[in-house]
Design a protein around this motif. Structure first.
Motif, PDB file in Angstrom:
ATOM      1  N   ILE A 300       0.843  -1.200   0.000  1.00 20.60           N
ATOM      2  CA  ILE A 300       0.000   0.000   0.000  1.00 20.60           C
ATOM      3  C   ILE A 300       0.876   1.247   0.000  1.00 20.60           C
ATOM      4  O   ILE A 300       1.792   1.378   0.805  1.00 20.60           O
ATOM      5  CB  ILE A 300      -0.940   0.022   1.211  1.00 20.60           C
ATOM      6  CG1 ILE A 300      -1.872  -1.200   1.151  1.00 20.60           C
ATOM      7  CG2 ILE A 300      -1.746   1.304   1.256  1.00 20.60           C
ATOM      8  CD1 ILE A 300      -2.799  -1.328   2.312  1.00 20.60           C
ATOM      9  N   GLU A 301       0.603   2.140  -0.947  1.00 22.69           N
ATOM     10  CA  GLU A 301       1.297   3.421  -1.035  1.00 22.69           C
ATOM     11  C   GLU A 301       0.291   4.545  -0.825  1.00 22.69           C
ATOM     12  O   GLU A 301      -0.803   4.530  -1.402  1.00 22.69           O
ATOM     13  CB  GLU A 301       1.954   3.582  -2.407  1.00 22.69           C
ATOM     14  CG  GLU A 301       3.291   2.895  -2.553  1.00 22.69           C
ATOM     15  CD  GLU A 301       4.357   3.517  -1.674  1.00 22.69           C
ATOM     16  OE1 GLU A 301       4.771   4.666  -1.922  1.00 22.69           O
ATOM     17  OE2 GLU A 301       4.779   2.848  -0.708  1.00 22.69           O
ATOM     18  N   LEU A 302       0.674   5.518  -0.015  1.00 20.41           N
ATOM     19  CA  LEU A 302      -0.194   6.652   0.272  1.00 20.41           C
ATOM     20  C   LEU A 302       0.504   7.938  -0.162  1.00 20.41           C
ATOM     21  O   LEU A 302       1.653   8.184   0.212  1.00 20.41           O
ATOM     22  CB  LEU A 302      -0.496   6.701   1.770  1.00 20.41           C
ATOM     23  CG  LEU A 302      -1.385   7.823   2.262  1.00 20.41           C
ATOM     24  CD1 LEU A 302      -2.763   7.713   1.652  1.00 20.41           C
ATOM     25  CD2 LEU A 302      -1.485   7.790   3.786  1.00 20.41           C
ATOM     26  N   LYS A 303      -0.173   8.745  -0.972  1.00 18.92           N
ATOM     27  CA  LYS A 303       0.413   9.991  -1.474  1.00 18.92           C
ATOM     28  C   LYS A 303      -0.487  11.163  -1.093  1.00 18.92           C
ATOM     29  O   LYS A 303      -1.705  11.100  -1.283  1.00 18.92           O
ATOM     30  CB  LYS A 303       0.566   9.959  -3.004  1.00 18.92           C
ATOM     31  CG  LYS A 303       1.395   8.787  -3.533  1.00 18.92           C
ATOM     32  CD  LYS A 303       2.854   8.881  -3.113  1.00 18.92           C
ATOM     33  CE  LYS A 303       3.668   7.733  -3.688  1.00 18.92           C
ATOM     34  NZ  LYS A 303       5.079   7.767  -3.231  1.00 18.92           N
ATOM     35  N   SER A 304       0.127  12.231  -0.575  1.00 20.14           N
ATOM     36  CA  SER A 304      -0.674  13.390  -0.149  1.00 20.14           C
ATOM     37  C   SER A 304      -0.819  14.399  -1.290  1.00 20.14           C
ATOM     38  O   SER A 304      -0.590  15.592  -1.124  1.00 20.14           O
ATOM     39  CB  SER A 304      -0.025  14.054   1.066  1.00 20.14           C
ATOM     40  OG  SER A 304       1.315  14.404   0.792  1.00 20.14           O
ATOM     41  N   ASN A 316       3.806  -0.054  -9.216  1.00 19.94           N
ATOM     42  CA  ASN A 316       3.981  -1.225 -10.074  1.00 19.94           C
ATOM     43  C   ASN A 316       5.397  -1.791  -9.965  1.00 19.94           C
ATOM     44  O   ASN A 316       5.601  -2.999 -10.036  1.00 19.94           O
ATOM     45  CB  ASN A 316       3.675  -0.869 -11.534  1.00 19.94           C
ATOM     46  CG  ASN A 316       2.188  -0.953 -11.849  1.00 19.94           C
ATOM     47  OD1 ASN A 316       1.489  -1.798 -11.299  1.00 19.94           O
ATOM     48  ND2 ASN A 316       1.712  -0.089 -12.712  1.00 19.94           N
ATOM     49  N   MET A 317       6.370  -0.889  -9.783  1.00 20.33           N
ATOM     50  CA  MET A 317       7.750  -1.340  -9.593  1.00 20.33           C
ATOM     51  C   MET A 317       7.861  -2.141  -8.296  1.00 20.33           C
ATOM     52  O   MET A 317       8.507  -3.195  -8.255  1.00 20.33           O
ATOM     53  CB  MET A 317       8.698  -0.138  -9.560  1.00 20.33           C
ATOM     54  CG  MET A 317      10.164  -0.526  -9.323  1.00 20.33           C
ATOM     55  SD  MET A 317      11.279   0.904  -9.367  1.00 20.33           S
ATOM     56  CE  MET A 317      10.825   1.723  -7.822  1.00 20.33           C
ATOM     57  N   PRO A 334       1.690 -10.627  -5.982  1.00 25.43           N
ATOM     58  CA  PRO A 334       1.354  -9.517  -5.079  1.00 25.43           C
ATOM     59  C   PRO A 334       0.456  -8.505  -5.753  1.00 25.43           C
ATOM     60  O   PRO A 334       0.377  -8.441  -6.986  1.00 25.43           O
ATOM     61  CB  PRO A 334       2.714  -8.909  -4.744  1.00 25.43           C
ATOM     62  CG  PRO A 334       3.582  -9.272  -5.897  1.00 25.43           C
ATOM     63  CD  PRO A 334       3.106 -10.611  -6.377  1.00 25.43           C
ATOM     64  N   VAL A 335      -0.220  -7.708  -4.948  1.00 25.76           N
ATOM     65  CA  VAL A 335      -1.091  -6.664  -5.472  1.00 25.76           C
ATOM     66  C   VAL A 335      -0.755  -5.366  -4.755  1.00 25.76           C
ATOM     67  O   VAL A 335      -0.343  -5.381  -3.588  1.00 25.76           O
ATOM     68  CB  VAL A 335      -2.578  -7.030  -5.274  1.00 25.76           C
ATOM     69  CG1 VAL A 335      -2.936  -7.119  -3.808  1.00 25.76           C
ATOM     70  CG2 VAL A 335      -3.489  -6.027  -5.972  1.00 25.76           C
ATOM     71  N   GLY A 336      -0.901  -4.241  -5.464  1.00 26.49           N
ATOM     72  CA  GLY A 336      -0.627  -2.945  -4.856  1.00 26.49           C
ATOM     73  C   GLY A 336      -1.875  -2.097  -4.788  1.00 26.49           C
ATOM     74  O   GLY A 336      -2.733  -2.157  -5.678  1.00 26.49           O
ATOM     75  N   ILE A 337      -1.988  -1.311  -3.724  1.00 30.94           N
ATOM     76  CA  ILE A 337      -3.104  -0.375  -3.578  1.00 30.94           C
ATOM     77  C   ILE A 337      -2.515   1.020  -3.425  1.00 30.94           C
ATOM     78  O   ILE A 337      -1.685   1.259  -2.548  1.00 30.94           O
ATOM     79  CB  ILE A 337      -3.977  -0.713  -2.353  1.00 30.94           C
ATOM     80  CG1 ILE A 337      -4.579  -2.117  -2.481  1.00 30.94           C
ATOM     81  CG2 ILE A 337      -5.091   0.329  -2.193  1.00 30.94           C
ATOM     82  CD1 ILE A 337      -5.388  -2.545  -1.272  1.00 30.94           C
ATOM     83  N   LEU A 338      -2.951   1.928  -4.284  1.00 31.00           N
ATOM     84  CA  LEU A 338      -2.466   3.302  -4.251  1.00 31.00           C
ATOM     85  C   LEU A 338      -3.586   4.225  -3.793  1.00 31.00           C
ATOM     86  O   LEU A 338      -4.660   4.250  -4.388  1.00 31.00           O
ATOM     87  CB  LEU A 338      -1.987   3.716  -5.655  1.00 31.00           C
ATOM     88  CG  LEU A 338      -1.512   5.159  -5.820  1.00 31.00           C
ATOM     89  CD1 LEU A 338      -0.237   5.397  -5.035  1.00 31.00           C
ATOM     90  CD2 LEU A 338      -1.293   5.479  -7.292  1.00 31.00           C
ATOM     91  N   LEU A 339      -3.335   4.964  -2.712  1.00 30.72           N
ATOM     92  CA  LEU A 339      -4.293   5.946  -2.222  1.00 30.72           C
ATOM     93  C   LEU A 339      -3.677   7.322  -2.392  1.00 30.72           C
ATOM     94  O   LEU A 339      -2.601   7.598  -1.857  1.00 30.72           O
ATOM     95  CB  LEU A 339      -4.619   5.717  -0.742  1.00 30.72           C
ATOM     96  CG  LEU A 339      -5.429   4.466  -0.399  1.00 30.72           C
ATOM     97  CD1 LEU A 339      -4.520   3.302  -0.122  1.00 30.72           C
ATOM     98  CD2 LEU A 339      -6.310   4.743   0.812  1.00 30.72           C
ATOM     99  N   GLY A 354       1.893  -7.657 -13.621  1.00 27.45           N
ATOM    100  CA  GLY A 354       2.419  -9.021 -13.569  1.00 27.45           C
ATOM    101  C   GLY A 354       1.364 -10.090 -13.393  1.00 27.45           C
ATOM    102  O   GLY A 354       1.689 -11.271 -13.289  1.00 27.45           O
ATOM    103  N   MET A 355       0.089  -9.712 -13.357  1.00 23.55           N
ATOM    104  CA  MET A 355      -0.969 -10.708 -13.234  1.00 23.55           C
ATOM    105  C   MET A 355      -1.451 -11.088 -14.632  1.00 23.55           C
ATOM    106  O   MET A 355      -1.993 -10.255 -15.362  1.00 23.55           O
ATOM    107  CB  MET A 355      -2.133 -10.153 -12.417  1.00 23.55           C
ATOM    108  CG  MET A 355      -1.760  -9.860 -10.974  1.00 23.55           C
ATOM    109  SD  MET A 355      -3.201  -9.329 -10.041  1.00 23.55           S
ATOM    110  CE  MET A 355      -2.418  -8.644  -8.593  1.00 23.55           C
ATOM    111  N   ASP A 356      -1.263 -12.326 -14.995  1.00 23.64           N
ATOM    112  CA  ASP A 356      -1.559 -12.762 -16.352  1.00 23.64           C
ATOM    113  C   ASP A 356      -3.019 -13.190 -16.533  1.00 23.64           C
ATOM    114  O   ASP A 356      -3.545 -13.157 -17.635  1.00 23.64           O
ATOM    115  CB  ASP A 356      -0.646 -13.932 -16.742  1.00 23.64           C
ATOM    116  CG  ASP A 356       0.814 -13.530 -16.680  1.00 23.64           C
ATOM    117  OD1 ASP A 356       1.109 -12.374 -17.028  1.00 23.64           O
ATOM    118  OD2 ASP A 356       1.634 -14.358 -16.280  1.00 23.64           O
TER     119      ASP A 356
END
Length: 391
Positions: A300-304, A316-317, A334-339, A354-356
């Motif tokens: 999980i990535e959080l950006k203000s 994605n990297m 793995p899966v990523g969540i961007l807020l 990377g999910m086929d």
């Protein structure tokens, strides 16, 4: 009641104690940084010279470092860090003399080391075949800062940002500007990333541009010296022992961690500010969970700020890195969540790099919190934090 004279004397006493306290704190922080720089450079020196004792060793250098890291079992001496220390020595061979002089004044360290190592430290570090020897080890070179200045004025964390810069003039430019402005690590990285050197070269008035940049720059403080990941790793501290969580991003992250764990949907907390070493540069994942139902990592990535493509590319990297380096044979990708957040704007994006198989994505979206729910939660969290702050 104090008299005016007594009150004046008392204020002088308080001021004197504050000055003493601050000075010694700053000296302690400087000493920690110099110890860290010297230690990392010396480790790099020994690693490099061990490999150069035979051509065969140089050929399997990465295996030596991996084996050594497993043997040492110390987080600050991981494979990635050992590789970085070796590069540090190769990139900054001119630090030989100031480091030797620095260590020579620490007799307790010299006396505690094995005799052969102690003698080496008191003697000359580098022979004529070592990198940089032809330039005059430990001596100032025309157009470059004196090694003593670099050693005393630039923390190790800052120096790591200069490793990729091979142009001597460009590297020296950033060293000079960084020292002149007492830049923080973040400020130096920002200026390198925004091509400050190239912009100055194209500027009609480099002096005015430098003055403007220095006026607006973020300075190195005692707080962000101590909070350096390199420092707390060196001292064996845990991140939560030294990182102050005061800004909006960190406050939301606190709430988010609790929120996901309270969902009871399989989220198992694994790491916060998980450090990844990619191409000799450190990156940090805000939150990492392992989902026991999906059997995968959730980053999980959080950006203000508002959503932009570079944020998604960065996430994605991270997802690709976890897939290559942490995913086990029976794990799902793995899966990523961007807020992304800005007052009045919320956006949530799922990164599925990377999910086929579409089946995987559908399965993940079924188990993970819906985007709308996460966006609503984010909006409420911002309002709650603002309310506390304003009261």
């Amino acid at each position: 009641m104090m008299t005016i004279t007594e009150e004046s004397d008392f204020l002088k006493l308080a001021n004197s104690i504050q000055i003493i306290d601050q000075l010694f704190k700053e000296e302690t922080a400087k000493a920690v940084n110099r110890n860290l720089t010297a230690r990392n450079w010396l480790i790099g020196y020994y690693l490099f010279n061990y490999e150069q004792m035979g051509n065969d060793r140089a050929q399997y250098g990465s295996r030596v470092l991996q084996t050594l890291a497993k043997e040492l079992k110390i987080s600050s001496l991981s494979y990635g860090n050992l590789k970085l220390y070796r590069q540090f020595y190769q990139e900054f061979p001119l630090l030989s003399e100031p480091i030797r002089n620095y260590i020579a004044n620490k007799k307790d360290i010299i006396e505690s080391l094995p005799h052969s190592i102690g003698q080496t430290l008191l003697g000359q570090f580098i022979n004529e075949d070592a990198p940089g020897a032809s330039q005059g080890i430990g001596q100032a070179v025309f157009g470059q800062l004196h090694p003593e200045t670099i050693f005393r004025k630039m923390p190790y964390s800052h120096l790591t940002l200069l490793f990729p810069i091979k142009d001597v003039v460009k590297r020296t430019f950033y060293e000079v500007e960084c020292i002149k402005g007492t830049w923080s690590f973040r400020e130096l990285k920002r200026q390198i990333d925004t091509n400050y050197y190239e912009r100055t070269a194209l500027s009609a008035s480099p002096e005015k541009m430098s003055a403007q940049i220095q006026q607006q720059s973020e300075h190195l403080t005692l707080s962000n010296i101590v909070r350096s990941p390199h420092v707390y790793e060196f001292l064996g501290l845990k991140e939560r022992d030294v990182v102050e969580e005061t800004d909006l991003e960190q406050a939301i992250m606190n709430h988010l961690q609790e929120y996901l764990l309270e969902l009871g949907q399989g989220f198992c907390f694994e790491a916060r500010q998980k450090r990844l070493l990619i191409d000799d540069e450190y990156f940090y994942c805000d939150l990492v969970f392992y989902h026991r139902i999906l059997k995968c990592h959730v980053i999980i990535e959080l950006k203000s700020h508002k959503f932009n493509y570079s944020d998604l590319a960065q996430l994605n990297m991270y997802v690709a890195y976890f897939k290559k380096n942490f995913m086990l044979s029976d794990d799902n990708p793995p899966v990523g969540i961007l807020l992304c957040t800005e007052m009045g704007n919320e956006q949530v994006e799922y990164a599925t790099a990377g999910m086929d198989q579409q089946l995987f994505i559908s399965k993940y979206l079924l188990e993970l919190p819906p985007k709308k729910e996460l966006a609503q939660w984010l909006n409420n969290a911002i309002k709650e934090i603002d309310l506390k702050h304003n009261n």
